[in-house]
Write an enzyme that holds these catalytic residues in place. Structure first.
Site, PDB file in Angstrom:
ATOM      1  N   PHE A   6       2.487   8.580  -0.904  1.00  0.00           N
ATOM      2  CA  PHE A   6       1.748   7.315  -0.803  1.00  0.00           C
ATOM      3  C   PHE A   6       0.278   7.501  -1.118  1.00  0.00           C
ATOM      4  CE2 PHE A   6       5.086   6.967   2.688  1.00  0.00           C
ATOM      5  CZ  PHE A   6       6.030   6.450   1.801  1.00  0.00           C
ATOM      6  N   TRP A  53       0.831  -1.197   0.000  1.00  0.00           N
ATOM      7  CA  TRP A  53       0.000   0.000   0.000  1.00  0.00           C
ATOM      8  C   TRP A  53       0.871   1.254   0.000  1.00  0.00           C
ATOM      9  CZ3 TRP A  53      -0.261   4.088   3.425  1.00  0.00           C
ATOM     10  CH2 TRP A  53      -1.319   4.986   3.228  1.00  0.00           C
ATOM     11  N   HIS A  54       2.000   1.196   0.706  1.00  0.00           N
ATOM     12  CA  HIS A  54       2.863   2.374   0.798  1.00  0.00           C
ATOM     13  C   HIS A  54       3.564   2.683  -0.522  1.00  0.00           C
ATOM     14  CE1 HIS A  54       2.338   1.910   5.164  1.00  0.00           C
ATOM     15  NE2 HIS A  54       2.722   3.157   5.242  1.00  0.00           N
ATOM     16  N   GLY A  55       3.783   1.705  -1.348  1.00  0.00           N
ATOM     17  CA  GLY A  55       4.465   1.988  -2.603  1.00  0.00           C
ATOM     18  C   GLY A  55       4.666   0.755  -3.449  1.00  0.00           C
TER      19      GLY A  55
END
Length: 498
Positions: A498, A324-326
């Site tokens: 993000f 989800w962050h990257g």
């Protein structure tokens, strides 16, 4: 538009506050809500007006889907699956398609070309937030059906860009409750104080740590050798940069919302005071942790299907949380590390829970407990620092180089940073985050956030409490002035990417 910019502080925020209070004082609450919606869209579109179309279409589609889901129908579940899938596909296209094509070309040795896709600002946050709305609609937890209220729920500018990820039931009652026409000066004072403290942390601490972290990670990216000391300075500099950057944003978001008499949920609670990784994830990005628990971990089975399955579910949840962050292997590695940490942490808890706890109240045992807590905190922060290296690095190779240097597997003795200058700063930062209260603790007499509970904030050795007094005016205003005077170069918040 950045919170830490002159145009936001001196033009946008005052004008929006005055406009909203004009409508409120005239008893036109609905007009005030519509005014906030359009102001929030201006805030979002300031970066790139093109993406107003994207967020607008997303809002309309999810609002309509929510209405379909709430209708009594045998197709309710189908509408929910379609709505959630649509949101995830939108996120997958903008955030993960390039990553997928790049890796497909590498493993399949194909030359598939893909035009560069610019990641729309805040797409992860407003996508997840609208997924919560659809799921809550299916559970019958949403009773508000005004389109403008829904728009404000999604776009409210203090939390639009980097959270917190809020629930419909948390925000809508606050927007729609009867409000006094008079300006709430107490909320204004509280909000400005929280905003000032957050801005100070971002500008004066996080931004000044960024060059130290950048130098070390740039060296590793270029394949240059690092000494163990430099590797630790770089890793710790980023550890504290991220801490003060994100906590600064969280405070500023809560402060801005409070100026409008709105309480946002907590998103940050001194995570480096955690004595375990489990505790860390109850303190770091709290609304994301809540989302991953409620909408991923529990649907996967949570702890209902045995201990082994529980550990698998934890690992998968953290892996997807990393993604989800990257879209990058470094974020996959970061998620995997935290997944492994949580598995070990839960295993250790199960092991020690079976031990005999005789002598629990003795003074000797209390000393042992204190020493164990101190050791646990140190081990926890060391594990977090190592994981942050992968979070910050541009590739796995440079992350591994930094970690191996930190562990002493290097022959390099040259130093980028002087011990006499950097070591005292590191010690002071540790003392700050371990001993002193966070902003929520300082403001606790005034219930600064939506879900604030005083009992959650009792971990500080030093305690000072904010009050609306002249003394605190002369504490807060210099912090605000110093931070504003140092806004010489715009610096984005880390979580904006993000």
């Amino acid at each position: 538009m950045l919170f830490n910019s002159h145009i936001f502080i001196f033009i946008f925020l005052p004008l929006v506050w005055l406009g909203y209070n004009y409508f409120k004082s005239a008893g036109r609450q609905e007009s005030g809500i519509i005014f906030l919606v359009f102001s929030s869209l201006v805030f979002y579109g300031y970066w790139n007006a093109y993406y107003l179309l994207l967020i607008g279409c997303s809002i309309v589609a999810n609002y309509g889907m929510g209405l379909l889901i709430e209708r009594p129908s045998r197709y309710k579940r189908a509408w929910l699956v379609l709505g959630v899938a649509g949101n995830l596909l939108l996120l997958a296209y903008y955030k993960y398609l390039g990553f997928f094509v790049l890796n497909y070309n590498y493993f399949a040795e194909t030359p598939v070309a893909l035009e560069s896709i610019i990641l729309p600002l805040a797409i992860s946050f407003f996508t997840f937030q609208q997924i919560t709305y659809l799921v809550d609609s299916a559970k019958g937890l949403t009773s508000e059906h005004s389109f403008w209220h829904y728009c404000l729920y999604v776009t409210f500018f203090p939390q639009l860009i980097a959270g917190p990820i809020v629930h419909h039931k948390e925000m809508l009652p606050q927007f729609t409750r009867p409000q006094p026409r008079a300006i709430q000066y107490s909320d204004l004072a509280i909000g400005i104080s929280i905003f000032a403290m957050g801005l100070f942390k971002k500008v004066m601490v996080a931004d000044n740590l960024a060059p130290y972290a950048g130098d070390v990670f740039s060296h590793a990216e270029a394949g240059l050798p690092l000494s163990a000391y430099d590797a630790w300075v770089g890793a710790l500099a980023y550890t504290f940069q991220l801490y003060f950057d994100f906590s600064g944003y969280a405070d500023m978001a809560i402060g801005i919302a409070r100026m409008f008499s709105i309480r946002l949920p907590l998103n940050f609670n001194s995570p480096y005071k955690a004595n375990s990784i489990i505790d860390f994830w109850r303190r770091w990005h709290m609304t994301l942790s809540r989302f991953l628990r409620d909408y991923l971990y529990i649907p996967l089975g949570g702890s209902r299907k045995g201990k082994f399955r529980r550990l698998i579910n934890l690992f998968v949840t953290m892996l997807l949380g990393g993604l989800w962050h990257g879209a990058g292997w470094t974020f996959v590695a970061w998620g995997c590390l935290h997944g492994v940490y949580l598995v070990i942490n839960h295993g250790w808890r199960s092991f020690i829970s079976t031990n005999d706890m005789a002598g629990k109240g003795s003074s000797e045992n209390r000393v042992q407990q204190w020493l164990l807590a101190a050791l646990s905190r140190v081990l926890t922060i060391l594990a977090i620092v190592i994981a942050w290296v992968f979070f910050r690095a541009v590739d796995i190779s440079s992350a591994v180089d930094i970690v191996t240097a930190m562990l002493g597997f290097t022959d390099d003795t040259s130093e980028i940073f002087k011990v006499s200058k950097s070591l005292p700063a590191i010690v002071l930062l540790f003392l700050w985050v371990w001993l002193f209260p966070n902003v929520q603790e300082v403001m606790k007499k005034y219930r600064p956030a939506y879900d604030f509970e005083s009992k959650k904030f009792e971990s500080s050795v030093v305690m000072v409490l904010w009050r609306p007094t002249l003394k605190w005016f002369f504490v807060v205003m210099p912090m605000l002035v110093v931070a504003v005077l140092n806004l010489t170069q715009l610096s984005e918040f880390i979580y904006f990417q993000f």
